[in-house]
Scaffold this motif. Structure first.
Motif, PDB file in Angstrom:
ATOM      1  N   TYR A   1       0.834  -1.206   0.000  1.00 27.94           N
ATOM      2  CA  TYR A   1       0.000   0.000   0.000  1.00 27.94           C
ATOM      3  C   TYR A   1       0.870   1.258   0.000  1.00 27.94           C
ATOM      4  CZ  TYR A   1      -4.035  -2.914   1.130  1.00 27.94           C
ATOM      5  OH  TYR A   1      -5.031  -3.854   1.087  1.00 27.94           O
TER       6      TYR A   1
ATOM      7  N   SER B   1      -5.436  -0.446   4.966  1.00 33.16           N
ATOM      8  CA  SER B   1      -5.720  -1.779   4.419  1.00 33.16           C
ATOM      9  C   SER B   1      -7.091  -1.708   3.752  1.00 33.16           C
ATOM     10  CB  SER B   1      -5.729  -2.781   5.577  1.00 33.16           C
ATOM     11  OG  SER B   1      -6.568  -3.868   5.304  1.00 33.16           O
TER      12      SER B   1
ATOM     13  N   GLY C   1     -10.130  -4.067   1.963  1.00 32.53           N
ATOM     14  CA  GLY C   1     -10.618  -5.425   1.706  1.00 32.53           C
ATOM     15  C   GLY C   1     -12.074  -5.555   2.085  1.00 32.53           C
TER      16      GLY C   1
ATOM     17  N   GLU D   1      -8.251  -9.954   4.417  1.00 34.03           N
ATOM     18  CA  GLU D   1      -7.799 -10.749   3.260  1.00 34.03           C
ATOM     19  C   GLU D   1      -6.669 -10.082   2.469  1.00 34.03           C
ATOM     20  OE1 GLU D   1     -11.158 -12.047   0.961  1.00 34.03           O
ATOM     21  OE2 GLU D   1     -12.205 -12.802   2.732  1.00 34.03           O
ATOM     22  N   ASP D   2      -5.826  -9.338   3.169  1.00 36.98           N
ATOM     23  CA  ASP D   2      -4.700  -8.679   2.497  1.00 36.98           C
ATOM     24  C   ASP D   2      -3.434  -8.729   3.355  1.00 36.98           C
ATOM     25  OD1 ASP D   2      -5.519  -6.992   4.507  1.00 36.98           O
ATOM     26  OD2 ASP D   2      -5.402  -5.152   3.326  1.00 36.98           O
TER      27      ASP D   2
ATOM     28  N   LYS E   1      -0.084  -8.197   1.700  1.00 38.93           N
ATOM     29  CA  LYS E   1       0.153  -6.818   1.252  1.00 38.93           C
ATOM     30  C   LYS E   1       0.409  -5.898   2.446  1.00 38.93           C
ATOM     31  CE  LYS E   1      -1.715  -3.440  -2.027  1.00 38.93           C
ATOM     32  NZ  LYS E   1      -2.768  -3.154  -3.014  1.00 38.93           N
TER      33      LYS E   1
END
Lengths: 150, 72
Positions: free
Chosen positions: A6, A21, A23, A68-69, A72
């Motif tokens: 990010y 974040s 998602g 769900e990241d 990342k």
């Protein structure tokens, strides 16, 4: 180690970094903070990482966001470490998870990207019986210390 | 003689990843947040118990000596 991460914003001191974040659970504000600690005549930085709670505007590292990241998000934390060490190349960074499972997760990610990480950083793992020793894959550690290679 | 317009890193030089950071006045310090303070306190306890990596401590001491102009 150009992993997808990010975009983040940096406090002018280069000690605090923020990003969102994104998602299924929405946009969640994240904070990474490097705090200078002076102890036993030496200086090092503690790495803190957590979510900003909407309810009280304070940081919390104990919630499981499940947006769900994770990959990342952790890549973004790693990017802030790189950014920080570019600014403070002499810094030693101490990091541990807020729970043993978080620490295990961090270790798994260090293992996974060891080739890339070890090219940039000297990494030490802390174990109960040996103290800090140079990081070795597949050992169990309770905390980590990281320093940029010279 | 034609030269190629390429940037080469010196041999053995680390290549830093491309970063996506922007300095912003919107980012507050967070240094006094209870979560940060608790983490710092835990770190202090761990370092008091286990110490810092000895390789790094030796290097830091050498650097301090250099700054203070000490020679060995």
């Amino acid at each position: 180690m150009n992993l997808d991460h990010y975009e983040y914003k940096i406090n002018k001191t280069y000690l605090t970094y923020e990003f969102y974040s994104e998602g299924p659970k929405g946009r969640i504000r994240k904070v990474v903070r490097f705090t200078l600690i002076q102890q036993e005549g030496l200086s090092y930085y503690h790495l803190s990482f957590g979510d900003v709670r909407i309810t009280n505007g304070k940081i919390d590292d104990f919630t499981i966001t499940d947006n769900e990241d994770m990959e990342k998000v952790l890549a973004t934390v790693a990017a802030t470490v790189v950014e920080f060490t570019k600014k403070f190349p002499e810094a030693l960074i101490y990091a541990e998870g807020s729970t043993p499972s978080r620490t295990r997760l961090y270790q798994m990610k260090i293992n996974k990207y060891w080739k890339e990480i070890s090219a940039l950083f000297d990494v030490f793992g802390l174990s109960d019986n040996s103290g800090f020793t140079p990081f070795r894959k597949n050992q169990h550690y309770i905390a980590f210390a990281i320093k940029i290679k010279k | 003689m034609r030269t190629k317009n390429v940037t080469m890193l010196p041999k053995g030089k680390k290549e830093f990843p491309k970063l996506k950071g922007v300095v912003s006045s919107e980012v507050k310090d967070w240094g006094s947040d209870p979560f940060i303070l608790k983490g710092v306190e835990n770190a202090r306890k761990m370092i008091a118990k286990y110490g810092l990596p000895k390789e790094w401590v030796e290097e830091a001491k050498r650097n301090n000596d250099k700054k203070e102009g000490k020679s060995h």
